[in-house]
Write an enzyme that holds these catalytic residues in place. Sequence first.
Site, short mmCIF file in Angstrom:
data_model
loop_
_atom_site.label_atom_id
_atom_site.label_comp_id
_atom_site.label_asym_id
_atom_site.label_seq_id
_atom_site.Cartn_x
_atom_site.Cartn_y
_atom_site.Cartn_z
N PHE A 158 13.74 -16.88 -29.33
CA PHE A 158 13.30 -17.46 -28.06
C PHE A 158 13.83 -18.86 -27.86
O PHE A 158 13.62 -19.44 -26.83
CB PHE A 158 11.78 -17.46 -27.99
CG PHE A 158 11.18 -16.09 -28.24
CD1 PHE A 158 11.68 -14.99 -27.57
CD2 PHE A 158 10.18 -15.91 -29.16
CE1 PHE A 158 11.16 -13.73 -27.80
CE2 PHE A 158 9.65 -14.66 -29.41
CZ PHE A 158 10.14 -13.57 -28.72
N TRP A 194 10.00 -17.46 -20.17
CA TRP A 194 10.37 -18.41 -21.23
C TRP A 194 10.61 -17.68 -22.54
O TRP A 194 11.50 -18.03 -23.31
CB TRP A 194 9.26 -19.45 -21.41
CG TRP A 194 9.53 -20.44 -22.50
CD1 TRP A 194 10.19 -21.63 -22.39
CD2 TRP A 194 9.15 -20.34 -23.89
NE1 TRP A 194 10.24 -22.28 -23.61
CE2 TRP A 194 9.62 -21.50 -24.54
CE3 TRP A 194 8.47 -19.38 -24.63
CZ2 TRP A 194 9.42 -21.72 -25.90
CZ3 TRP A 194 8.26 -19.59 -25.99
CH2 TRP A 194 8.74 -20.75 -26.61
N HIS A 195 9.85 -16.62 -22.77
CA HIS A 195 9.98 -15.90 -24.04
C HIS A 195 11.24 -15.04 -24.11
O HIS A 195 11.68 -14.71 -25.22
CB HIS A 195 8.75 -15.02 -24.27
CG HIS A 195 7.56 -15.78 -24.80
ND1 HIS A 195 6.70 -16.47 -23.97
CD2 HIS A 195 7.11 -15.98 -26.07
CE1 HIS A 195 5.77 -17.05 -24.71
NE2 HIS A 195 6.00 -16.77 -25.97
N GLY A 196 11.79 -14.69 -22.99
CA GLY A 196 13.02 -13.90 -23.06
C GLY A 196 13.47 -13.39 -21.71
O GLY A 196 12.68 -13.27 -20.76
#
Length: 468
Positions: free
Chosen positions: A468, A319-321
């Site tokens: 993000f 989800w963060h990258g």
Amino acid sequence: MVFSSLIFLFMFLPITLIIYYICPRKFKNLVILIMSLIFYAWGEPIYIFLMIGSILIDYIGGLMIEANKEDSEKRTAIFITVIVLNLSFLFFFKYYGFLIDNINGIFGVNLQIRNLPLPLGISFYTFQLISYVADVYMGKVVAQRNIINFGAYITMFPQLVAGPIVQYSDIEDQLNNRSESIDKFGEGVERFIGGMGKKVLIANNIGMIWTSIKGLPIEELSILTAWIGIIAFTLQIYFDFSGYSDMAIGLGKMFGFEFLENFNHPYMSKSISEFWRRWHISLGSWFRDYIYIPLGGNRRGKAVQFRNLLIVWFATGLWHGASWNFVIWGLYFGVFIFLEKLFLGKILNKVPDAIAHMYTVVLVIISWVFFDTSKVNDALNYIKLMFGMGKNIFMDNMAKYTLKTNLILIVIAIICSTPLIKNLIAYIKKNYKLKGVYIVIAMNMLVLILSIVYLVSESYNPFLYFRF
């Protein structure tokens, strides 16, 4: 447009507040929707159509799910379709290039990638859309029939581009039944100024330490310089993101909303599990409610619990990258949380608090190396350097100079990452009555003036979580 910008502080926010407060109650959500779309279009004029399309899909999807309560198969099909569409938009813009890169690497082909800019806040508003549809499907909430109210919930500019992730169930009633007051507005202003001080005065300044160090070849760094750099980033990302969350919560109060807390002094934690109950609380709650618990949580034995944790933390990292470094970062935490549930937590409860706290802080600091480096090997080499696994010297002139020029800033940042300042302000308000109110107002005015002076004179003003 970011909150800590002069155009937001002196143009967008005052104009929005004036329009909001002079409008009749029935038009207030419309004002929030229109001004939020303007806010978003300021930085993403094209992707605003993607957002509007997503809102329409989930609005109609929620109504269709509720209209087919008696037909479970059709209802489930609609739910899955809406979820797939939401995730498809997120995947295409955020993970398409990552997928092609991995296909090229694994199969030795040369598929071309068209680089597309990542729509601002897509990870945040996609999760809000999913939480809404899931709650309607599970019967936790009633589908919103007023598209203006639904659009205001999704686009609300205080938390649009970097959270906190506001679940629909937490704000459903407030969309129609919130109240504004001078006291709440004042609380919001105070919270906003505190967040801006965190962001502008601490995060921006301490972030320049890490920027200067991570840009150097690793063979030119000493062990102490490496630690100074990643400690600086550890403090920067906390004050950057928690500062943004404070500003978002403060802005929400100015418009009569009560958003849930997103940070609770996470660096005071004495376990990794506790850290994630204090850090980015809204994200942790989302993954718990919509992935971990539906998978079975911890109810089916340790093996299934471990599987569920790995799934959740794989997803958290991704989800963060779109990077394997983020995946490793997520799994890293998942493994330690499982070990704490298995046996490590009992040990941490028995050892002195100082040891448990040191264990947590060191593991979190190491995790940030994976988080803010682009390649796995770069992260591993940096961690090796931190623990003296190489020929680098312990201390060099750069380490001495960086400490000499930034020690006061680092100490202030460490103090401000604890509840000390919050407790001091509460003490002043409680024990000095009206005089205490004046003291706190003076403190806030000082922070506001210093922040504005900084914004006028400096150009380094990123928001880390915007990517993000």
